[in-house]
Design a protein around this motif. Structure first.
Motif, PDB file in Angstrom:
ATOM      1  N   LEU A   1      48.372 -15.300   2.263  1.00  0.00           N
ATOM      2  CA  LEU A   1      47.886 -14.908   1.062  1.00  0.00           C
ATOM      3  C   LEU A   1      46.426 -15.521   0.961  1.00  0.00           C
ATOM      4  N   ASP A   2      45.414 -14.638   0.569  1.00  0.00           N
ATOM      5  CA  ASP A   2      44.194 -15.252   0.735  1.00  0.00           C
ATOM      6  C   ASP A   2      43.922 -16.042  -0.598  1.00  0.00           C
TER       7      ASP A   2
ATOM      8  N   GLU B   1      36.665  -7.243  -8.293  1.00  0.00           N
ATOM      9  CA  GLU B   1      37.258  -7.703  -9.345  1.00  0.00           C
ATOM     10  C   GLU B   1      38.862  -7.578  -9.375  1.00  0.00           C
ATOM     11  N   SER B   2      39.378  -6.529  -8.768  1.00  0.00           N
ATOM     12  CA  SER B   2      40.671  -6.159  -8.501  1.00  0.00           C
ATOM     13  C   SER B   2      41.415  -6.858  -7.782  1.00  0.00           C
ATOM     14  N   TYR B   3      40.890  -7.267  -6.616  1.00  0.00           N
ATOM     15  CA  TYR B   3      41.460  -7.989  -5.617  1.00  0.00           C
ATOM     16  C   TYR B   3      41.615  -9.674  -5.990  1.00  0.00           C
ATOM     17  N   GLN B   4      40.540  -9.944  -6.933  1.00  0.00           N
ATOM     18  CA  GLN B   4      40.451 -11.369  -7.405  1.00  0.00           C
ATOM     19  C   GLN B   4      41.708 -11.380  -8.371  1.00  0.00           C
ATOM     20  N   GLN B   5      41.803 -10.327  -9.364  1.00  0.00           N
ATOM     21  CA  GLN B   5      42.976 -10.331 -10.437  1.00  0.00           C
ATOM     22  C   GLN B   5      44.324 -10.540  -9.498  1.00  0.00           C
TER      23      GLN B   5
ATOM     24  N   LEU C   1      48.148  -8.740   1.569  1.00  0.00           N
ATOM     25  CA  LEU C   1      47.529  -7.536   1.556  1.00  0.00           C
ATOM     26  C   LEU C   1      48.665  -6.435   1.603  1.00  0.00           C
ATOM     27  N   GLY C   2      49.723  -6.350   2.150  1.00  0.00           N
ATOM     28  CA  GLY C   2      50.838  -5.685   1.952  1.00  0.00           C
ATOM     29  C   GLY C   2      51.362  -5.321   0.599  1.00  0.00           C
ATOM     30  N   ILE C   3      51.610  -6.172  -0.254  1.00  0.00           N
ATOM     31  CA  ILE C   3      51.824  -6.356  -1.462  1.00  0.00           C
ATOM     32  C   ILE C   3      50.704  -5.592  -2.402  1.00  0.00           C
TER      33      ILE C   3
END
Length: 274
Positions: free
Chosen positions: A231-232, A241-245, A189-191
């Motif tokens: 990392l999830d 969609e953005s987080y999946q990418q 999440l930090g990245i």
């Protein structure tokens, strides 16, 4: 029926199941699950009612202050705006800008997405409804309820302009987001957050430094085979969609790719240990 009375009824129902001498069947398992589900749902209803009451009580106190009454609703609406990991979308151009390095060119394969189109989600229907379990009502419903009770809130108003002091505090708070993610070991999440801040052009040197520190921790985790802790994994039904990418990108990186990125940003944008 009070919570205490409901608890007593649930205990009796569970005890009856325990005392059944017949071999446990699928029907008995379902009965046990139904007790759990009904209990969880009823607690969810009660908690949401309590939250509604808390909103009303909060407003009664708030309206006696020097603040404009409409700011109470405006504050709730801001909570609604940020009711996810982040409402901002990471553009593909941002990946290319940040990870096309002098010693490591950007690799289009990093952006390859996992194909979930053939996955049959109906096969794994959720046994519990998330909305029924929620402890807080949706913010839109909370606002609607407040406007029904307090008619003066029906008149909307533009949010107050922030003072210089508040603006300074807001910037300080934003710059603590990355240290908080880092110290709570939420390196993925930090990245993600660092990339969003950099996409928006905020404090470039500062956020690139944190990008390097988080990638260094991701490198250690990947090397030690415990990356899942930081990392999830991809959950198409529950992530934007953005987080999946982003997660596809991260899991597509090799160990060497990660090290090169970490070294580049740690060397060029050092952050002092706090």
């Amino acid at each position: 029926m009070s919570i205490i009375e409901q608890n007593e009824m649930d205990k009796m129902a569970v005890q009856n199941l325990k005392e059944t001498t017949v071999k446990r069947s699928q029907s008995q398992n379902q009965k046990a699950f139904d007790i759990l589900k009904n209990r969880a749902y009823k607690k969810g209803v009660e908690r949401r009612k309590q939250e509604m009451k808390a909103d009303s009580l909060g407003y009664v106190i708030f309206k006696n202050s020097d603040f404009k009454k409409s700011e109470f609703v405006n504050a709730l609406q801001r909570l609604q705006d940020f009711d996810t990991i982040s409402p901002r979308e990471l553009k593909v151009e941002t990946y290319k800008k940040l990870f096309d390095l002098p010693k490591q060119a950007f690799n289009e394969k990093w952006m390859k997405k996992e194909d979930f189109s053939l996955y049959n989600y109906n096969f794994y229907k959720e046994k519990l409804d998330k909305d029924s379990l929620a402890s807080h009502p949706e913010i839109s419903r909370r606002i609607e309820k407040l406007k029904k009770i307090f008619t003066e809130l029906k008149t909307s108003a533009e949010p107050e302009k922030a003072s210089e002091t508040f603006t300074a505090l807001k910037k300080t708070a934003r710059m603590e987001i990355l240290p908080n993610y880092f110290h709570s070991e939420d390196y993925g999440l930090g990245i993600y957050a660092s990339m969003q801040f950099l996409q928006d052009g905020e404090e470039e040197k500062y956020y690139k430094g944190w990008l390097g520190k988080c990638f260094a921790k991701i490198y250690e985790a990947r090397k030690n085979y415990n990356l899942n802790r930081y990392l999830d994994r991809i959950e198409p039904k529950n992530q934007s969609e953005s987080y999946q990418q982003f997660l596809n990108f991260m899991w597509n990186l090799t160990l060497d790719d990660i090290k090169n990125i970490a070294d580049f940003y740690q060397t060029g944008y050092p952050i002092k240990e706090s």
